[in-house]
Design a protein around this motif. Structure first.
Motif, PDB file in Angstrom:
ATOM      1  N   PRO A 124     -32.492  -7.034 -13.559  1.00  0.00           N
ATOM      2  CA  PRO A 124     -31.295  -6.284 -13.934  1.00  0.00           C
ATOM      3  C   PRO A 124     -31.162  -6.215 -15.454  1.00  0.00           C
ATOM      4  CG  PRO A 124     -30.724  -8.403 -12.949  1.00  0.00           C
ATOM      5  CD  PRO A 124     -32.201  -8.250 -12.838  1.00  0.00           C
ATOM      6  N   GLU A 125     -30.500  -5.167 -15.905  1.00  0.00           N
ATOM      7  CA  GLU A 125     -30.274  -4.980 -17.352  1.00  0.00           C
ATOM      8  C   GLU A 125     -29.617  -6.217 -17.933  1.00  0.00           C
ATOM      9  OE1 GLU A 125     -30.070  -1.847 -19.521  1.00  0.00           O
ATOM     10  OE2 GLU A 125     -31.828  -1.531 -18.252  1.00  0.00           O
ATOM     11  N   PRO A 126     -30.109  -6.725 -19.055  1.00  0.00           N
ATOM     12  CA  PRO A 126     -29.428  -7.888 -19.634  1.00  0.00           C
ATOM     13  C   PRO A 126     -28.006  -7.522 -20.056  1.00  0.00           C
ATOM     14  CG  PRO A 126     -31.111  -7.044 -21.134  1.00  0.00           C
ATOM     15  CD  PRO A 126     -31.223  -6.248 -19.866  1.00  0.00           C
ATOM     16  N   GLU A 127     -27.066  -8.467 -19.825  1.00  0.00           N
ATOM     17  CA  GLU A 127     -25.665  -8.224 -20.150  1.00  0.00           C
ATOM     18  C   GLU A 127     -25.506  -8.148 -21.674  1.00  0.00           C
ATOM     19  OE1 GLU A 127     -21.460 -10.557 -19.372  1.00  0.00           O
ATOM     20  OE2 GLU A 127     -23.365 -11.525 -18.933  1.00  0.00           O
ATOM     21  N   VAL A 128     -24.801  -7.127 -22.112  1.00  0.00           N
ATOM     22  CA  VAL A 128     -24.572  -7.010 -23.566  1.00  0.00           C
ATOM     23  C   VAL A 128     -23.222  -7.638 -23.882  1.00  0.00           C
ATOM     24  CG1 VAL A 128     -24.367  -5.421 -25.511  1.00  0.00           C
ATOM     25  CG2 VAL A 128     -25.852  -4.844 -23.567  1.00  0.00           C
ATOM     26  N   ARG A 129     -23.212  -8.666 -24.701  1.00  0.00           N
ATOM     27  CA  ARG A 129     -21.959  -9.330 -25.050  1.00  0.00           C
ATOM     28  C   ARG A 129     -21.680  -9.154 -26.533  1.00  0.00           C
ATOM     29  NH1 ARG A 129     -19.621 -12.334 -21.469  1.00  0.00           N
ATOM     30  NH2 ARG A 129     -18.564 -13.691 -22.961  1.00  0.00           N
ATOM     31  N   ALA A 160       1.500 -20.353 -41.491  1.00  0.00           N
ATOM     32  CA  ALA A 160       0.148 -20.394 -40.910  1.00  0.00           C
ATOM     33  C   ALA A 160       0.026 -19.287 -39.866  1.00  0.00           C
ATOM     34  CB  ALA A 160      -0.112 -21.744 -40.250  1.00  0.00           C
ATOM     35  N   THR A 161      -1.121 -18.622 -39.864  1.00  0.00           N
ATOM     36  CA  THR A 161      -1.338 -17.631 -38.799  1.00  0.00           C
ATOM     37  C   THR A 161      -1.576 -18.386 -37.496  1.00  0.00           C
ATOM     38  OG1 THR A 161      -3.644 -17.591 -39.412  1.00  0.00           O
ATOM     39  CG2 THR A 161      -2.277 -15.769 -40.211  1.00  0.00           C
ATOM     40  N   VAL A 162      -1.047 -17.835 -36.422  1.00  0.00           N
ATOM     41  CA  VAL A 162      -1.114 -18.532 -35.131  1.00  0.00           C
ATOM     42  C   VAL A 162      -1.860 -17.669 -34.121  1.00  0.00           C
ATOM     43  CG1 VAL A 162       0.264 -19.519 -33.254  1.00  0.00           C
ATOM     44  CG2 VAL A 162       1.092 -19.658 -35.599  1.00  0.00           C
ATOM     45  N   LEU A 163      -2.833 -18.279 -33.481  1.00  0.00           N
ATOM     46  CA  LEU A 163      -3.614 -17.567 -32.465  1.00  0.00           C
ATOM     47  C   LEU A 163      -3.544 -18.367 -31.170  1.00  0.00           C
ATOM     48  CD1 LEU A 163      -5.668 -15.290 -31.852  1.00  0.00           C
ATOM     49  CD2 LEU A 163      -7.450 -16.830 -32.610  1.00  0.00           C
ATOM     50  N   VAL A 164      -3.071 -17.719 -30.102  1.00  0.00           N
ATOM     51  CA  VAL A 164      -2.959 -18.413 -28.809  1.00  0.00           C
ATOM     52  C   VAL A 164      -3.997 -17.830 -27.856  1.00  0.00           C
ATOM     53  CG1 VAL A 164      -1.412 -19.038 -26.911  1.00  0.00           C
ATOM     54  CG2 VAL A 164      -0.466 -18.630 -29.183  1.00  0.00           C
ATOM     55  N   LEU A 165      -4.762 -18.704 -27.213  1.00  0.00           N
ATOM     56  CA  LEU A 165      -5.748 -18.264 -26.225  1.00  0.00           C
ATOM     57  C   LEU A 165      -5.245 -18.611 -24.833  1.00  0.00           C
ATOM     58  CD1 LEU A 165      -8.998 -19.854 -27.709  1.00  0.00           C
ATOM     59  CD2 LEU A 165      -8.086 -17.570 -28.116  1.00  0.00           C
ATOM     60  N   GLU A 166      -5.336 -17.689 -23.917  1.00  0.00           N
ATOM     61  CA  GLU A 166      -4.966 -17.981 -22.529  1.00  0.00           C
ATOM     62  C   GLU A 166      -6.081 -17.474 -21.625  1.00  0.00           C
ATOM     63  OE1 GLU A 166      -2.750 -19.640 -20.585  1.00  0.00           O
ATOM     64  OE2 GLU A 166      -4.023 -18.848 -19.000  1.00  0.00           O
ATOM     65  N   GLN A 167      -6.607 -18.363 -20.801  1.00  0.00           N
ATOM     66  CA  GLN A 167      -7.764 -17.977 -19.990  1.00  0.00           C
ATOM     67  C   GLN A 167      -7.412 -16.970 -18.884  1.00  0.00           C
ATOM     68  OE1 GLN A 167      -9.475 -21.213 -17.832  1.00  0.00           O
ATOM     69  NE2 GLN A 167      -7.528 -21.988 -17.093  1.00  0.00           N
ATOM     70  N   GLN A 168      -6.155 -17.017 -18.440  1.00  0.00           N
ATOM     71  CA  GLN A 168      -5.795 -16.089 -17.373  1.00  0.00           C
ATOM     72  C   GLN A 168      -5.306 -14.767 -17.979  1.00  0.00           C
ATOM     73  OE1 GLN A 168      -3.173 -18.381 -14.632  1.00  0.00           O
ATOM     74  NE2 GLN A 168      -5.094 -18.609 -13.517  1.00  0.00           N
ATOM     75  N   ASP A 169      -5.188 -13.754 -17.126  1.00  0.00           N
ATOM     76  CA  ASP A 169      -4.739 -12.466 -17.641  1.00  0.00           C
ATOM     77  C   ASP A 169      -3.239 -12.442 -17.895  1.00  0.00           C
ATOM     78  OD1 ASP A 169      -7.263 -11.502 -17.667  1.00  0.00           O
ATOM     79  OD2 ASP A 169      -7.185 -10.726 -15.624  1.00  0.00           O
ATOM     80  N   ILE A 170      -2.539 -13.400 -17.303  1.00  0.00           N
ATOM     81  CA  ILE A 170      -1.098 -13.499 -17.581  1.00  0.00           C
ATOM     82  C   ILE A 170      -0.820 -14.866 -18.188  1.00  0.00           C
ATOM     83  CG2 ILE A 170      -0.310 -11.911 -15.784  1.00  0.00           C
ATOM     84  CD1 ILE A 170       0.367 -14.471 -14.130  1.00  0.00           C
ATOM     85  N   LYS A 214     -11.023 -17.730 -22.641  1.00  0.00           N
ATOM     86  CA  LYS A 214     -11.042 -19.151 -22.259  1.00  0.00           C
ATOM     87  C   LYS A 214     -11.721 -19.993 -23.326  1.00  0.00           C
ATOM     88  CE  LYS A 214     -12.920 -22.038 -18.572  1.00  0.00           C
ATOM     89  NZ  LYS A 214     -12.125 -22.184 -17.364  1.00  0.00           N
ATOM     90  N   LEU A 215     -11.070 -21.064 -23.709  1.00  0.00           N
ATOM     91  CA  LEU A 215     -11.704 -22.018 -24.615  1.00  0.00           C
ATOM     92  C   LEU A 215     -12.825 -22.714 -23.859  1.00  0.00           C
ATOM     93  CD1 LEU A 215     -10.330 -24.514 -27.069  1.00  0.00           C
ATOM     94  CD2 LEU A 215     -11.336 -25.464 -25.032  1.00  0.00           C
ATOM     95  N   THR A 216     -14.023 -22.730 -24.463  1.00  0.00           N
ATOM     96  CA  THR A 216     -15.148 -23.368 -23.778  1.00  0.00           C
ATOM     97  C   THR A 216     -15.665 -24.591 -24.521  1.00  0.00           C
ATOM     98  OG1 THR A 216     -16.610 -21.801 -24.874  1.00  0.00           O
ATOM     99  CG2 THR A 216     -15.962 -21.275 -22.612  1.00  0.00           C
ATOM    100  N   GLY A 217     -15.280 -24.732 -25.788  1.00  0.00           N
ATOM    101  CA  GLY A 217     -15.746 -25.899 -26.534  1.00  0.00           C
ATOM    102  C   GLY A 217     -15.051 -25.973 -27.874  1.00  0.00           C
ATOM    103  N   LEU A 218     -15.225 -27.122 -28.519  1.00  0.00           N
ATOM    104  CA  LEU A 218     -14.580 -27.338 -29.827  1.00  0.00           C
ATOM    105  C   LEU A 218     -15.649 -27.452 -30.898  1.00  0.00           C
ATOM    106  CD1 LEU A 218     -11.994 -29.925 -28.521  1.00  0.00           C
ATOM    107  CD2 LEU A 218     -11.420 -27.681 -29.479  1.00  0.00           C
ATOM    108  N   SER A 232     -14.493 -14.304 -23.257  1.00  0.00           N
ATOM    109  CA  SER A 232     -13.805 -13.421 -22.309  1.00  0.00           C
ATOM    110  C   SER A 232     -14.895 -12.779 -21.454  1.00  0.00           C
ATOM    111  CB  SER A 232     -13.012 -12.354 -23.069  1.00  0.00           C
ATOM    112  OG  SER A 232     -13.907 -11.472 -23.706  1.00  0.00           O
ATOM    113  N   ALA A 233     -14.526 -11.786 -20.664  1.00  0.00           N
ATOM    114  CA  ALA A 233     -15.507 -11.175 -19.765  1.00  0.00           C
ATOM    115  C   ALA A 233     -16.698 -10.609 -20.535  1.00  0.00           C
ATOM    116  CB  ALA A 233     -14.828 -10.078 -18.954  1.00  0.00           C
ATOM    117  N   ASP A 234     -16.465 -10.098 -21.736  1.00  0.00           N
ATOM    118  CA  ASP A 234     -17.571  -9.442 -22.440  1.00  0.00           C
ATOM    119  C   ASP A 234     -17.742  -9.893 -23.893  1.00  0.00           C
ATOM    120  OD1 ASP A 234     -15.350  -8.377 -23.568  1.00  0.00           O
ATOM    121  OD2 ASP A 234     -15.698  -6.310 -22.962  1.00  0.00           O
ATOM    122  N   THR A 235     -17.004 -10.914 -24.301  1.00  0.00           N
ATOM    123  CA  THR A 235     -17.077 -11.308 -25.714  1.00  0.00           C
ATOM    124  C   THR A 235     -17.184 -12.825 -25.858  1.00  0.00           C
ATOM    125  OG1 THR A 235     -15.684  -9.405 -26.250  1.00  0.00           O
ATOM    126  CG2 THR A 235     -15.864 -11.101 -27.934  1.00  0.00           C
TER     127      THR A 235
END
Ligand SMILES: Cc1cc2nc3c(=O)[nH]c(=O)nc-3n(C[C@H](O)[C@H](O)[C@H](O)COP(=O)(O)OP(=O)(O)OC[C@H]3O[C@@H](n4cnc5c(N)ncnc54)[C@H](O)[C@@H]3O)c2cc1C
Length: 505
Positions: A124-129, A160-170, A214-218, A232-235
């Motif tokens: 299959p075509e390699p996934e482009v991320r 300070a600039t604030v960035l919040v990550l949430e793994q779910q869509d909501i 989703k956070l996957t590591g530090l 994320s799904a593609d990044t």
């Protein structure tokens, strides 16, 4: 009739399109003859016939199909031509008719396989991320009650600039389902209401909220946490955090591996191993805990599990300890005084479940909550004990003995009198994992030796083992309400607020 005519014409037409064979074909050795195969296109089954000689594909014809006219023709012309030219069924799809193309390819491949050909489908075509590198002052992982409280505290402090990550869509995590929460000023609200207010405040102040990430590591540089890896799904993200990373990733009750590894070989853990049931709705997967441990954080209290004898959805008849409880055969389950002994007994039942029996008239309406445990919810009613035993699939004699034994010791009001009976099938569930990332009273994450792991903070249900003045283990409410503000101020190097409100549990 019309359809048959159309089909017939189409077969003639397409057979007429049979292509000339190419001079050399790498496809393999065949049993000469004609073979048919089928594949699924856009409109249904496509039947293809291939004609092969000993060492080449001689012809490819479409015998029947139900594809849309005006779309399928290009695929019906080009795919057979390419199969002949390249000597393999695995040719490029025709743009605009990819489903039809795939159907023809699958059908031709099936026919050629019958002919003895051996072809390997392409990989299959390699996934482009996409790779993204971002910079923020504070990165907060998890947008439940604690994470959003931390984000609100951070935008209020400013600077300070604030960035919040949430793994779910909501956003919301488990907090979203809390019906009643007490805010620091004593106001009562729901998780849903509180989160809506916090989101509006945070976004208005310019904080960035990335859902589905989703956070996957530090990232650890010279012993300090300097950012996170996330996806994320593609990044794939690499996010630098100037002041620190706050983990607000909730508990880990939805991750059986972590739960069982922490609980060791206790009887409860064995019971959970056999029948893993959790009230967790899927957001509590322990990924924040795992990332923290990998970065050098210590864990605290992983063996502690809060187990309930049934899910709230399974308590239409009231509390198990006040009802007649029997096993699946109808055998009486005496209720030990100690809660832990009672749970142990239930967890050791072969099915990991039991019947709680009470008067039918006491049955409340079923709850509509869709927690995982509800799939096991079951309530049967009957006018006599014999009928009840039948409905439960239990032994009527054992059930009768159970009622007699129960009534002999139960206080008045808990005895089972004659009348309509109801039996509810109940399963013990994991309600909460009080353990988590070892954290101090400032929200700073600690290493195994008790030292601070610089740049990393944990708040809410993700934080554990918090001791104030060396004695008190904080409640879930305190960890979610008070730690976020403290963690934010510690990360930003700000002095503490003069007075902090009391949290209620
Ligand atoms: C203002 C307030 C008042 C409260 N009052 C009470 C009270 O009166 N009584 C009481 O008992 N409790 C109270 N609580 C506590 C509350 O019941 C829970 O303890 C709290 O909701 C847990 O919140 P949390 O944010 O830690 O976890 P959650 O709400 O579960 O949120 C965790 C979030 O992190 C996300 N996440 C997990 N892993 C990742 C990852 N790898 N990457 C990105 N995202 C991830 C999840 O998807 C989820 O959205 C209160 C809490 C607050 C904030």
């Amino acid at each position: 009739m019309k359809k048959w005519t159309a089909l017939f014409l189409s077969v003639l037409l397409l057979t007429g399109c049979t292509q000339e064979p190419a001079p050399s074909q790498p496809g393999g050795q065949f049993q000469p003859g004609r073979y048919q195969g089928t594949g699924e296109g856009y409109g249904g089954t496509i039947t293809v016939e291939v004609e092969v000689s000993a060492d080449r594909i001689e012809a490819v014809s479409i015998l029947s199909h139900n594809e849309s006219r005006g779309v399928c023709e290009a695929a019906f012309e080009q795919i057979p031509a390419e199969i002949l030219r390249q000597g393999t069924p695995y040719v490029e799809l025709v743009a605009g008719a990819t489903l039809t193309s795939q159907g023809v390819i699958d059908a031709a491949a099936q026919a050629l396989e019958q002919a003895g050909g051996e072809f390997t489908p392409p990989d299959p075509e390699p996934e482009v991320r996409t790779q993204r590198e971002l910079y923020a002052g504070l990165v907060i992982a998890g947008a439940g009650g604690a994470g959003m409280t931390a984000a609100a505290e951070a935008v209020r402090e400013g600077g300070a600039t604030v960035l919040v990550l949430e793994q779910q869509d909501i956003i919301g995590g488990e907090t979203l389902y809390e019906p009643v929460l007490t805010l620091s000023d004593g106001t009562l609200t729901s998780g849903y209401g509180m989160l809506g207010d916090l989101r509006a405040e945070v976004e208005e102040a310019g904080a960035e909220l990335l859902t589905g990430v989703k956070l996957t590591g530090l990232e650890v540089t010279d012993g300090r946490v300097t950012g996170v890896r996330a996806e994320s799904a593609d990044t794939d993200y690499l996010i630098h955090a100037q002041y620190g990373v706050i983990l607000a990733t909730g508990d880990y009750g939805g991750n059986p591996e972590l739960v069982l590894a922490g609980a060791g070989e206790t009887g409860l853990a064995e019971g959970l191993q056999e029948h893993f049931r959790t009230l967790s709705r899927g957001s509590s997967d322990g990924s924040g805990l795992t990332a923290a441990l990998e970065a050098g954080a210590a864990a605290s209290g992983l063996g502690q599990l809060e187990i309930w004898d049934s899910a709230p959805e399974q308590r239409r008849l009231g509390e198990s300890r006040e009802l007649l409880c029997v096993d699946s055969d109808g055998r009486w389950l005496t209720v030990p005084e100690e809660e832990s002994a009672w749970l142990q007994k239930l967890m050791e039942l072969p099915e990991g479940a039991y019947w709680a029996i009470g008067p039918a008239e006491s049955a409340a309406e079923p709850q509509t909550d869709t927690a995982a445990a509800q799939k096991d919810a079951r309530l049967v009613t009957a006018g006599t004990l014999e009928e009840l035993a039948e409905a439960m699939g239990a032994d009527p004699d054992l059930l009768r003995q159970a009622v007699e034994s129960h009534n002999a010791v139960a206080p008045e009001g808990e005895r089972l009198e004659t009348g309509d009976y109801a039996a509810e099938w109940r399963t013990p569930v994991l309600a909460e994992t009080p353990g988590g990332i070892r954290t101090d009273e400032r929200g700073a994450v600690l290493r195994e030796d008790g030292s601070v792991l610089p740049g990393l903070y944990a708040v809410g249900a993700a934080a554990a083992g918090v001791e104030d003045d060396g004695t008190e283990l904080w409640s879930a409410a305190e960890r979610a309400m008070l730690l976020p503000g403290r963690a934010v101020r510690t990360a930003l190097g700000l002095p503490d607020e003069p007075e902090e409100p009391e949290a209620s549990d």
